[in-house]
Enzyme design. Structure first.
Site, PDB file in Angstrom:
ATOM      1  N   ASP A 532      -5.670  -6.279   6.376  1.00  0.00           N
ATOM      2  CA  ASP A 532      -4.380  -6.160   7.285  1.00  0.00           C
ATOM      3  C   ASP A 532      -4.335  -4.634   7.893  1.00  0.00           C
ATOM      4  O   ASP A 532      -5.105  -3.807   7.363  1.00  0.00           O
ATOM      5  CB  ASP A 532      -3.157  -6.490   6.247  1.00  0.00           C
ATOM      6  CG  ASP A 532      -1.878  -6.469   6.758  1.00  0.00           C
ATOM      7  OD1 ASP A 532      -1.712  -6.712   7.765  1.00  0.00           O
ATOM      8  OD2 ASP A 532      -1.047  -6.463   5.905  1.00  0.00           O
ATOM      9  N   GLU A 535      -4.597  -1.948  12.727  1.00  0.00           N
ATOM     10  CA  GLU A 535      -4.479  -1.328  14.135  1.00  0.00           C
ATOM     11  C   GLU A 535      -4.985   0.114  14.351  1.00  0.00           C
ATOM     12  O   GLU A 535      -5.501   0.371  15.607  1.00  0.00           O
ATOM     13  CB  GLU A 535      -2.954  -1.406  14.421  1.00  0.00           C
ATOM     14  CG  GLU A 535      -2.483  -2.882  14.480  1.00  0.00           C
ATOM     15  CD  GLU A 535      -2.319  -3.405  13.243  1.00  0.00           C
ATOM     16  OE1 GLU A 535      -2.138  -2.644  12.159  1.00  0.00           O
ATOM     17  OE2 GLU A 535      -2.307  -4.759  12.878  1.00  0.00           O
ATOM     18  N   ASP A 609       3.741 -10.553  11.683  1.00  0.00           N
ATOM     19  CA  ASP A 609       5.211 -10.797  11.039  1.00  0.00           C
ATOM     20  C   ASP A 609       6.133 -11.577  11.777  1.00  0.00           C
ATOM     21  O   ASP A 609       7.195 -10.787  12.616  1.00  0.00           O
ATOM     22  CB  ASP A 609       5.547  -9.434  10.632  1.00  0.00           C
ATOM     23  CG  ASP A 609       4.720  -8.740   9.456  1.00  0.00           C
ATOM     24  OD1 ASP A 609       3.723  -9.341   9.016  1.00  0.00           O
ATOM     25  OD2 ASP A 609       4.800  -7.422   9.457  1.00  0.00           O
TER      26      ASP A 609
HETATM   27  C1  NOJ Z   1       1.629  -6.714   6.848  1.00  0.00           C
HETATM   28  C2  NOJ Z   1       1.309  -8.123   6.985  1.00  0.00           C
HETATM   29  O1  NOJ Z   1       1.655  -8.397   8.473  1.00  0.00           O
HETATM   30  C3  NOJ Z   1       2.064  -8.955   6.160  1.00  0.00           C
HETATM   31  O2  NOJ Z   1       1.539 -10.381   6.257  1.00  0.00           O
HETATM   32  C4  NOJ Z   1       1.890  -8.476   4.749  1.00  0.00           C
HETATM   33  O3  NOJ Z   1       2.513  -9.389   3.777  1.00  0.00           O
HETATM   34  C5  NOJ Z   1       2.489  -7.045   4.634  1.00  0.00           C
HETATM   35  N1  NOJ Z   1       1.709  -6.260   5.419  1.00  0.00           N
HETATM   36  C6  NOJ Z   1       2.123  -6.547   2.999  1.00  0.00           C
HETATM   37  O4  NOJ Z   1       0.457  -6.380   2.836  1.00  0.00           O
END
Ligand code: NOJ
Length: 950
Positions: A532, A535, A609
């Site tokens: 995650d 970017e 998200d």
């Molecule tokens: C951002 C991610 O997009 C999300 O899915 C995740 O729960 C959070 N980071 C925490 O790791």
């Protein structure tokens, strides 16, 4: 008394206000001020202004770009020369040009800049940054398809040069010398034109001349506006731009095309909109600058977490495309005229590098783009089943409890996920000793039902003296550096952090070591990885990412490589997962948030998200479809919506939609209420369970679709235009989808209180309701299909054989040796055909023949199974393992009336001593529903050749 009445009045008001506040989901929108608009991004503003200037001047515009014909050469399918850019009456800049024509029929145009290429420039502020335009994007992205054409021919003419190439040299590139432009023709028609609008802009290197004093400024009058050349400040961060302006821009016209698709990732319709204003259009260009956009907005050209600069244009019976290979920040303007779609691309740095595809079908684009950037990895079987995630399962006992509850309520699932709270103090490769004291015990319980665990590992490493991984990262010099060449420090989940620089081969090597079982303690082979924030997301960085003047391995600026940064990290993780233990080779599973072209070779992605709203649910479909046609089909969205709490109805509809995402995972923010499907009250729990079971029932069809994607790049779920490229009325439809080549057409419900959906049918084939075989027929119109909450609206197009497994199990692993059901959906001529691909679902043995690939055909009154696999050294061993797997049921939909009195079919299996018979049941139906027959237990091997005669 009065006082107490007053008080209670206030109390009431206050309570009402709170209650009201709770009922309404807070109006959340992206913080626009955190992300650049075009006019806040220097090169975007300059390129748009250039386009406006050229357009305003019309024929009086004098292009500075001319092809130098003296140095033009053509050899081995490649045209080389120089474009000369006139910058003053006495000065021309040399821009080396290479146009390559490949065997595949793809052409590539690359433009560089001689002065930067040879390092004959000065860099400001004492920066160590490289002098060349970035030319290594290819090394991360391209894996094949570059074999040069042996048959291409070259003919210089007066004012232009012509190259014939492609299949039987039927494609033609016309390169005009002045102003420099290229047009690509197929079948005697022009399809793609480069620089026919004269927006070409290669910002050559120039020395900074110190600003004139005020008086001088007046004298200089309308000198070029340098204000964004040397330095840019946004949101309190200043980009030192040591190399000055260096953007590249080009107009690309799709002549005769009205729809363009692609360039993910944006939360927008599949058919891209115009970007220069007007009703229903955007004002801003589509932006590609991988970013962690908090609470992203819908119907927007704003950038998101990943980018694939592949665009395809489509019209009746023709698809063409371009792939803009550039890893820097990129924007694309789109303007449509009555006949054409004009696009304008510009990137902040790097070479100009564009691939042109002449189709002519959508699947030709998928295949040829896949030849260049790689096809999607064939995932492990579990990876395409259902994933249960939330931020966070809080203890190892919690995970085990969730696992038990799925079983208690008989809901299948394959994978449970751990977000960042499993870590000790947000340090990757550790476990919180208090909450996860026994990870191995937890993983063993999961393994008992063939389930897996995915844990999150991000690229930021907690900056802490006593953390050994941090110490190693820094002491070995493997971290990304700031503009001064010191280790870059920023803020992310662990607080102060440093970032691994995966452009550095030594960093990859080190990363691989961290995943070995003895290093990443507490993990078994059933643990997989979620990458995650790659970017990369930097909470205190410009636009929530790294400063552009940061330095990576080889002294490339972050500006040069930003959009490939995410995949360098995923590649390293992929490599690490392959090498966890000698001799234990399993296909890695990695989920990534950030991506670029090529990510399909190693990972799945999700749309980040999103929010628990109907609008976000609806948007997930075009987003997933767009990824599919852009070569990265292993895609999904957080089921249920990440932020906020979905209503029961929304959650249910989201599951019914999510079962059609190639990557099917529920996920939720840490502040949301628990929403594991077994927690939802009836009837929703059972409805969600049925939806998940439908996914499991169709896993053989899904796996076959994944296999297809892995060999020819076709999307796993396909949009309307892709399946019906001749039907103009369907081109803009992006809310219904087809599963692989199965003929399954789903239209998920994405609005509240729906009781029916309108499914658009393009052709005059018969379509049957998945459950009761109601017939829908009629080309070019919408058909209303009932969709009460308990129903997933799905049709099956006549003419297909759909493989299924009908026995509900706890996980896909437990279904491995289950028998098959074949659903034969007859077309209007009484025929059907379909395929099935099966392998061990885990290893790479399939690459050496360890798989079966069957074609089922119904013709006349016979259903047959034929081998279409290419055998290899592992074939026999694999066939052995599934020798006992049988077909337990055949359903024939729209069975001929003549069968109504039959009670048996004849079964002939290759190698069997004699034929046998199986029972047949005829169901007449009526009331608009097709008759069908069920053959019970024909008892033929799924891996065998056989015939069933009706
Ligand atoms: C951002 C991610 O997009 C999300 O899915 C995740 O729960 C959070 N980071 C925490 O790791």
């Amino acid at each position: 008394m009065a006082r107490s009445r007053l008080l209670s009045c206030w109390t009431l008001l206050f309570s009402l206000a709170i209650l009201f506040g709770c009922l309404i989901i807070p109006g959340v929108t992206v913080k626009h001020e955190n992300f650049k608009k075009c006019d806040q991004s220097g090169f975007c503003k300059r390129n748009r202004a250039h386009a406006d200037d050229v357009s305003a001047k019309g024929s009086s515009f004098t292009s500075p770009y001319e092809l130098d014909t003296f140095e033009l050469a053509f050899e081995n399918g490649q045209l080389s020369g120089n474009i000369l850019k006139t910058v003053s009456p006495t000065e021309k800049k040399k821009l080396p040009l290479l146009i390559s024509f490949f065997e595949s029929g793809v052409a590539r145009v690359t433009v560089d800049e001689a002065k930067r290429l040879t390092g004959d420039i000065e860099i400001r502020h004492g920066s160590q940054a490289r002098k060349e335009r970035y030319n290594e994007a290819e090394s991360w992205v391209i894996v094949g398809g570059l074999e040069l054409s042996k048959s291409a021919t070259f003919s210089p003419e007066d004012g232009y040069t012509k190259v014939l190439y492609g299949p039987n040299n039927t494609y033609e590139a016309v390169i005009r010398h002045y102003p420099f432009s290229v047009e690509f023709n197929r079948d005697g028609q022009t399809h793609v034109q480069l620089n026919n609008k004269n927006f070409l802009n290669v910002e050559h290197w120039r020395r900074k001349v110190e600003a004139p004093t005020e008086g001088e400024q007046d004298v200089l009058g309308d000198q070029e506006d340098e204000s964004t050349w040397w330095e840019e400040t946004f949101g309190g961060n200043t980009d030192s731009k040591p190399r000055g302006p260096e953007s590249v821009g080009l107009d690309i016209t799709f002549t005769g095309y009205n729809h363009v698709f692609g360039i993910p990732e944006h939360a927008d319709s599949l058919s891209l909109r115009e970007t220069r204003g007007g009703p229903g259009n955007h004002e801003e260009p589509y932006r590609m600058y991988n970013s962690d956009v908090f609470e992203y907005e819908l119907n927007s050209p704003m950038t998101l977490y990943g980018s694939i600069p592949l665009m395809q244009a489509h019209r009746k019976d023709s698809t063409v495309g371009v792939f803009w290979l550039n890893a820097a920040e990129t924007w694309v303007d789109i303007v449509k005229s009555k006949t054409d779609t004009q696009t304008h691309w510009f990137s902040e740095a790097g070479q100009l590098d564009v691939f042109v595809f002449l189709g002519p079908s959508p699947s030709d684009i998928s295949r040829k783009y896949g030849e260049l950037t790689g096809y999607t990895q064939l995932p492990q079987q579990f990876a395409i089943a259902y994933h249960q995630c939330r931020w966070n399962y809080v203890t190892d006992e919690d995970v085990k409890e969730v696992d038990r509850n799925f079983d208690k309520y008989q809901i299948p699932y394959d994978v449970i996920w751990l977000d960042i709270e499993y870590l000790d103090d947000r340090k990757y490769f550790t476990w919180d000793p208090l909450t996860f004291p026994n990870p191995i015990g937890m993983e063993e319980q999961l393994d008992d039902s063939e389930r897996k665990l995915v844990v999150i590992i991000d690229p930021h490493i907690k900056n802490q003296e006593k953390f050994d991984i941090s110490k190693e990262l820094k002491s070995k010099g493997l971290a990304t550096k700031n503009k001064d060449g010191d280790i870059y420090e920023g803020w992310c989940w662990p607080g102060s952090s440093n970032w691994i620089d995966c452009f550095n081969p030594a960093a990859i090597k080190w990363w691989i070591g961290l995943f070995k079982y003895d290093r990443f303690k507490g993990t078994l082979p059933n643990v997989f990885i979620w990458n995650d924030m790659n970017e990369p997301s930097v909470f205190n960085g410009p636009e929530t990412t790294m400063p552009k003047d940061n330095l990576h391995h080889g002294n490339w600026e972050h500006r040069d490589v930003h959009n490939v940064n995410g995949i360098t990290f995923v590649n390293a993780t992929y490599q690490a997962m392959l090498e966890r233990k000698k001799g234990e080779i399993r296909r890695p599973f990695i989920l990534t948030r950030s991506f670029y072209a090529g990510a399909q070779r190693t990972s799945a992605m999700w749309t980040g998200d999103n929010q628990a709203t109907w609008e976000h649910l609806a948007m997930s479909l075009p987003m997933v479809l767009n990824n599919g046609i852009s070569g990265y089909p292993f895609a999904g969205a957080d089921v249920g919506g990440f932020f906020h709490n979905p209503s029961k109805e929304l959650l249910t509809r989201w599951y019914q939609t999510g079962i059609w995402y190639p990557f099917f995972r529920a996920h939720a923010h840490i502040d949301t209420r628990r929403r594991e499907p077994y927690l939802i009250q009836e009837p929703f729990r059972s409805i969600i369970t049925q939806a998940i079971r439908l996914r499991y029932q169709l896993l053989p069809a899904w796996y076959t679709a994944f296999h297809e994607a892995s060999v020819n790049g076709t999307p796993i779920v396909r949009p309307q235009f892709y399946v019906h490229p001749s039907d103009e009325a369907g081109f803009a439809i992006d809310d219904q989808l087809y599963l692989g080549s199965t003929g399954i057409l789903a239209k998920p419900v994405v609005s509240e209180d729906a009781t029916a959906v309108d499914i658009y049918i393009a052709d005059d084939e018969k379509y049957y309701d998945y459950y009761d075989y109601t017939v829908y027929q009629g080309a070019g119109k919408k058909h209303s299909v009932p969709a009460p909450i308990e129903k997933v609206p799905v049709l099956m197009q006549g003419g297909h054989v759909i493989p299924r497994k009908d026995r509900p199990r706890r996980s896909s692993g437990l279904m491995k040796y289950d028998p098959y059901t074949l659903v034969v959906v007859l077309d209007k001529n009484g025929q059907a055909e379909g395929t099935l691909y099966v392998d061990d679902g885990e290893t790479f043995d399939y690459q050496r023949g360890g798989y079966i690939h069957r074609r089922f055909r119904f013709e006349g009154s016979t259903l047959s199974s034929e081998d279409i696999a290419t055998h290899g050294p592992q074939t026999a061993a694999y066939l052995n393992t599934i020798a006992g797997v049988r077909v337990e049921r055949v359903v024939v939909i729209d069975a001929p009336k003549e069968w109504q009195d039959r009670t048996t079919v004849t079964v002939i299996e290759d190698g069997a001593k004699a034929s046998s018979s199986a029972s047949l049941e005829y169901h007449a139906q009526g009331d608009g529903k097709a008759p069908y027959v069920v053959v019970k237990n024909p008892n033929v091997g799924i891996s065998k050749a056989w015939r069933i005669e009706f």
